[in-house]
Design a protein around this motif. Structure first.
Motif, PDB file in Angstrom:
ATOM      1  N   SER A 110       0.824  -1.202   0.000  1.00  0.00           N
ATOM      2  CA  SER A 110       0.000   0.000   0.000  1.00  0.00           C
ATOM      3  C   SER A 110       0.859   1.253   0.000  1.00  0.00           C
ATOM      4  N   LEU A 111       1.910   1.246   0.790  1.00  0.00           N
ATOM      5  CA  LEU A 111       2.796   2.407   0.836  1.00  0.00           C
ATOM      6  C   LEU A 111       3.496   2.628  -0.499  1.00  0.00           C
ATOM      7  N   ARG A 112       3.851   1.534  -1.180  1.00  0.00           N
ATOM      8  CA  ARG A 112       4.475   1.680  -2.504  1.00  0.00           C
ATOM      9  C   ARG A 112       3.494   2.302  -3.491  1.00  0.00           C
ATOM     10  N   ALA A 113       2.241   1.860  -3.442  1.00  0.00           N
ATOM     11  CA  ALA A 113       1.235   2.432  -4.334  1.00  0.00           C
ATOM     12  C   ALA A 113       1.014   3.911  -4.027  1.00  0.00           C
ATOM     13  N   GLN A 114       0.932   4.248  -2.742  1.00  0.00           N
ATOM     14  CA  GLN A 114       0.749   5.643  -2.344  1.00  0.00           C
ATOM     15  C   GLN A 114       1.917   6.495  -2.820  1.00  0.00           C
ATOM     16  N   GLN A 115       3.131   5.978  -2.717  1.00  0.00           N
ATOM     17  CA  GLN A 115       4.302   6.730  -3.144  1.00  0.00           C
ATOM     18  C   GLN A 115       4.275   6.988  -4.644  1.00  0.00           C
ATOM     19  N   THR A 116       3.866   5.983  -5.420  1.00  0.00           N
ATOM     20  CA  THR A 116       3.777   6.150  -6.869  1.00  0.00           C
ATOM     21  C   THR A 116       2.802   7.264  -7.232  1.00  0.00           C
ATOM     22  N   TYR A 117       1.654   7.286  -6.564  1.00  0.00           N
ATOM     23  CA  TYR A 117       0.668   8.330  -6.849  1.00  0.00           C
ATOM     24  C   TYR A 117       1.142   9.687  -6.337  1.00  0.00           C
ATOM     25  N   HIS A 118       1.801   9.696  -5.198  1.00  0.00           N
ATOM     26  CA  HIS A 118       2.299  10.969  -4.655  1.00  0.00           C
ATOM     27  C   HIS A 118       3.331  11.596  -5.591  1.00  0.00           C
ATOM     28  N   GLU A 119       4.174  10.775  -6.199  1.00  0.00           N
ATOM     29  CA  GLU A 119       5.214  11.302  -7.081  1.00  0.00           C
ATOM     30  C   GLU A 119       4.644  11.935  -8.341  1.00  0.00           C
ATOM     31  N   ALA A 120       3.403  11.606  -8.682  1.00  0.00           N
ATOM     32  CA  ALA A 120       2.783  12.194  -9.873  1.00  0.00           C
ATOM     33  C   ALA A 120       2.223  13.590  -9.617  1.00  0.00           C
TER      34      ALA A 120
END
Length: 208
Positions: A110-120
């Motif tokens: 979940s944290l990896r997914a959140q990080q991917t979206y945050h970087e956008a």
């Protein structure tokens, strides 16, 4: 349909979270953050309760649509503002709720997914549309569009800032394009694809 739009009161946050959870119960992108079907609706309601309290309630806006002043909530648009003043103890208080919703064993993914979206997200100050949903009975009646127009008009009337969101379906992307949002790239997580979309500062509102 004519709707009345105002701000959610603090005690209405769980009801707003439940509306979001119902609308996004089977959303493919959300499943990369919250996995599994066990008590899924209740977990998503807890997740969005924590998200609303930890961001939009204090550092943005929770716009709600009602059929008339004082009426029930039939649509929710949660925005994070360019600055946040959420008390630190709110994050601490909501952390157990977040962990329970996600599940400890799913937390790394979940944290990896959140990080991917945050970087956008844009690096410069902006308004972020975290969620916009309506109740099943209000779908197709223009409630979502009314909520969008309301907040975008408020943004344009204030300091000139862009707005950002992620579209998770072709239909939502087409809707956002009508309101001046432009695709800026795909966000890919485990085979799911979201579209990053930015509306320039003081972009012209659609009249639809």
């Amino acid at each position: 349909m004519t709707v009345h739009i105002d701000q959610a009161a603090a005690h209405e946050v769980p009801a707003c979270a439940e509306i979001i959870a119902t609308a996004l119960l089977d959303d493919a992108v959300l499943r990369t953050f919250v996995r599994g079907d066990h008590h899924r609706h209740a977990r998503l309601t807890d997740l969005h309760t924590a998200i609303l309290r930890g961001g939009p309630l204090h550092g943005g806006a929770i716009d709600v649509a009602r059929p008339h002043p004082g009426g029930p909530v039939i649509g929710v648009a949660a925005w994070e503002g360019p600055t946040s003043h959420t008390p630190w103890w709110t994050h601490v208080t909501e952390l157990p709720r977040l962990l329970a919703a996600i599940g400890v064993r799913h937390l790394p993914a979940s944290l990896r997914a959140q990080q991917t979206y945050h970087e956008a997200r844009p690096e410069d100050p902006h308004w972020y549309l975290a969620d916009i949903t309506v109740t099943p009975a209000a779908q197709g009646l223009g409630v979502g569009s009314a909520l969008l127009r309301h907040r975008l008009a408020s943004i344009d009337a204030g300091a000139p800032l862009p707005a950002f969101l992620e579209a998770t379906t072709p239909g939502s992307r087409r809707l956002y394009e009508r309101y001046g949002f432009e695709p800026s790239g795909d966000i890919v997580v485990e085979g799911t694809v979201g579209t990053a979309m930015t509306r320039p500062a003081c972009g012209e509102l659609a009249t639809a």
